[in-house]
Design a protein around this motif. Sequence first.
Motif: not given
Lengths: 514, 514
Positions: B31-33, B35, B38-41, B156, B158, B170, B172
Amino acid sequence: MSNFRHALNTRRDADFSAWYQEVISAADMAEESGVRGCMVIKPWGYGIWERFQRLMDDRIKAAGVQNCYFPIFIPLANFEREASHVDGFAKEMAVVTHHRLISDGKGGLIPDPEAKLEEPLVVRPTSETIIGDAMARWVQSWRDLPLLTNQWANVVRWEMRTRMFLRTSEFLWQEGHTAHENRDQAMEETLRALEMYRASAEEDLALPVITGEKPENERFPGAVGTWSIEAMMQDGKALQAGTSHYLGTNFAKAAGIKYQDRDGAEQFAHTTSWGVSTRLIGGIIMTHGDDDGLRVPPKVAPYQVVILPMLRDQPEDEALLAYCEEMRAGLAAQVALGEPVRVLLDKRPGKAAGKRWDWVRKGAPLIVEVGPRDMEGGKVALLRRDRLWNMDNGKPNFDFTPRDAFVEKAAALLEEIQRGLFDEARKRRDENIVRGVTSMEQVSEFYSSGAKYPGWIEVQWAKPTGAALDAVVEQLKTHKLTIRNVPMDAQPADGNCIFTGEPAVERILIARAY
Amino acid sequence: MSNFRHALNTRRDADFSAWYQEVISAADMAEESGVRGCMVIKPWGYGIWERFQRLMDDRIKAAGVQNCYFPIFIPLANFEREASHVDGFAKEMAVVTHHRLISDGKGGLIPDPEAKLEEPLVVRPTSETIIGDAMARWVQSWRDLPLLTNQWANVVRWEMRTRMFLRTSEFLWQEGHTAHENRDQAMEETLRALEMYRASAEEDLALPVITGEKPENERFPGAVGTWSIEAMMQDGKALQAGTSHYLGTNFAKAAGIKYQDRDGAEQFAHTTSWGVSTRLIGGIIMTHGDDDGLRVPPKVAPYQVVILPMLRDQPEDEALLAYCEEMRAGLAAQVALGEPVRVLLDKRPGKAAGKRWDWVRKGAPLIVEVGPRDMEGGKVALLRRDRLWNMDNGKPNFDFTPRDAFVEKAAALLEEIQRGLFDEARKRRDENIVRGVTSMEQVSEFYSSGAKYPGWIEVQWAKPTGAALDAVVEQLKTHKLTIRNVPMDAQPADGNCIFTGEPAVERILIARAY
């Protein structure tokens, strides 16, 4: 000991700090990167971390905790919401202010003034506040609890004085973050994580540790309570090797982690966090290293057995390699400490003796040399890293043993070495904790006695708080001492506080620390 | 298809982009974080990444490459040394300028002007320059080569427009970095990594890919040559799913990676780099997803089999759970695709049918429902995620099969599903590559024909360079097209360049792309 031609230049008992640096370099584990406070972790150091990571990850998953990944950048607003948290971290964070570079017109680069961020971002020093945001989205009802998450990540704390593995501006860690319905459940999780860390430190890394609660002044910024595992290094100093925090509803209130309880009422969740880091590798070095380099506990050794054929660049090498390859395959089919044996047949050019000392310094648990004569006799020359020297003649302690018998017993040897490293460290630790000290004068005396590597002292105290605690902390600071924790398995208090003279309520460990 | 009550609101053929977002959310992958970029996995998305990571790491290690870890921060000076590299990256980097925050006096925080870095640091967008510094320290002689390193890390860049998994600020990834004695050895490594990526994409992720060299304009900044694997998504667009670069001596010269060759002369090393990222998860979704959610290839499915007992909160539940637990243990003892079967007995409260659709959306390969009547008959109700619907009656395609027979055949089913997903994707890909196009007019026509999801076109060209290539790139851009690569297994050229009319030298794939 001075008879032996040790593999390092520096003795532990001469200069522990220089010895530590030499082990890291001699075992080729890590090096300075040239970037302020950041290190490069090299294959042998990283391989130990990977082994640890795999074992710890299994423990984390076995507890029902699920891995996620959260952003590296944290908006300032997240820190502004939790005042005591930012007080604890604001002094050491990397702040991103621009998102582009441009030429400075002189061949160099500068941040583009046109690309200044409206709100600077912080490189995470820890992730309570950003994970709190996610938890606030994920938790609505008591049915969503407990919420058990973990991430493996890099974090950055701008350290002024750094030391490889122990204190670096960037380090690698895992951080568990959980949310619960109430205090009891959150406390249970806090202590479960602590026990997991104890088990991992002792069973995987062979580091005996003492579990206990940190005093108020050593709490994680924003926590209601912090527990730690503390390990004793060979110089008698303590290493905080892992922490677990009960955060109460502090972070839940800051981030808005609310849920409808079983009665339909809105409640704040109780959260926890817990972490261990690459610092543990420093702990392995300072616990198991000796004057010949590192000794890696077999459970986390990238290679548990290293085979060194004495190659001569001759046609006979082929038969020798075949003999060694049979042994390699035989060893890889064995199971030691719950996993297939990790074995390397080191075919690099170079003399076996030279390579031997490489692997001694790296601390491979078993080193096996094989020359043509060994092969003829169906034997190998086995060197146990934990019993390197023949104490009678000061030479390497080779055991000329039949190859196939060695293959059969390798797993048992590795288990014995793992246990032996732990027992040795525990014995040293236990011998170096002084109990029965009943006054601050005795403490002062102990640490002023001239002992180069004094250990720890257990004392009783009345658990002062606020200004009274500050006074104790100041008093200890004059001897560079800190309170490590309140050991969970200590005897009940039965005397007076050495600081205030009041009846004591518990026992604490005091020590110098990393 | 419209007869079926699909588990998603959006059809792939209606709005592919909205469908993609819905799959991610419905499968609870990320989901969107909050930030920027940046996402939350989340656990299901991260679990797929972990599976992939483990398999890829095995491939990397099997090639003799060793994992390390390098600093996240890169000094500006490193970028200044390699001009074309910074040109390619300078526009999208996060720049750290301060190392402390202070109060702004109004309850907020600001970067402390007293804590401004003398030299700003860049958060790594890729690590050639910092790893180059390490290689310069590590390489002295030809004996130190090849030097084969890899790191798993976050990076990262931008990005102005982000899309989950496909393009995030960001992400991985793993980045391999190697140094060699000469061009041939470095090229061999570049192509070895490319082949490793092909094998992993096809065998682990069931993503058919086309390997080939990128045209000059699509090279990695600073590279001499860039190769890619390209996968076709269900909307006909290409996804660059991995790249491998031959860097010549460019980065070696910038960082000073020099060695004494076999004749004692000083030489610059030839280096390579290669990487794949969390973007691959976007590729899995857009290749294997359908109107009911994700379908995870068994090799990377966190759970390959999910067992759903129909619990009623009654005493009878106990027998049902025991029946299911026997099956779980039986399945966990099977080996599928080279590993023990990963099976979850989902005991969460809630109706089995509701939970069924959760797992359909997540794409667990095999879903097994068990009610009391199934148990009486010694059976289970098996649902294959890849054959979800009964085409005759529009209902879920349950196979009521004896429990123990299912346990026996589960591994074979998983292997069949893995192969089936690959075959299906390859067939679609092959059907959607148009060959025999001989003019730019035909290209224009094809992409203006109104087809919603046009595929790729293979054409011949004279491999123009410089300004001539720029003109081709501009021409293609008017149709939002790019050159993907020069397929390694394409037929030799036998016609004229569709851009210049000159004799063609090779074939290229053109496509719209992510």
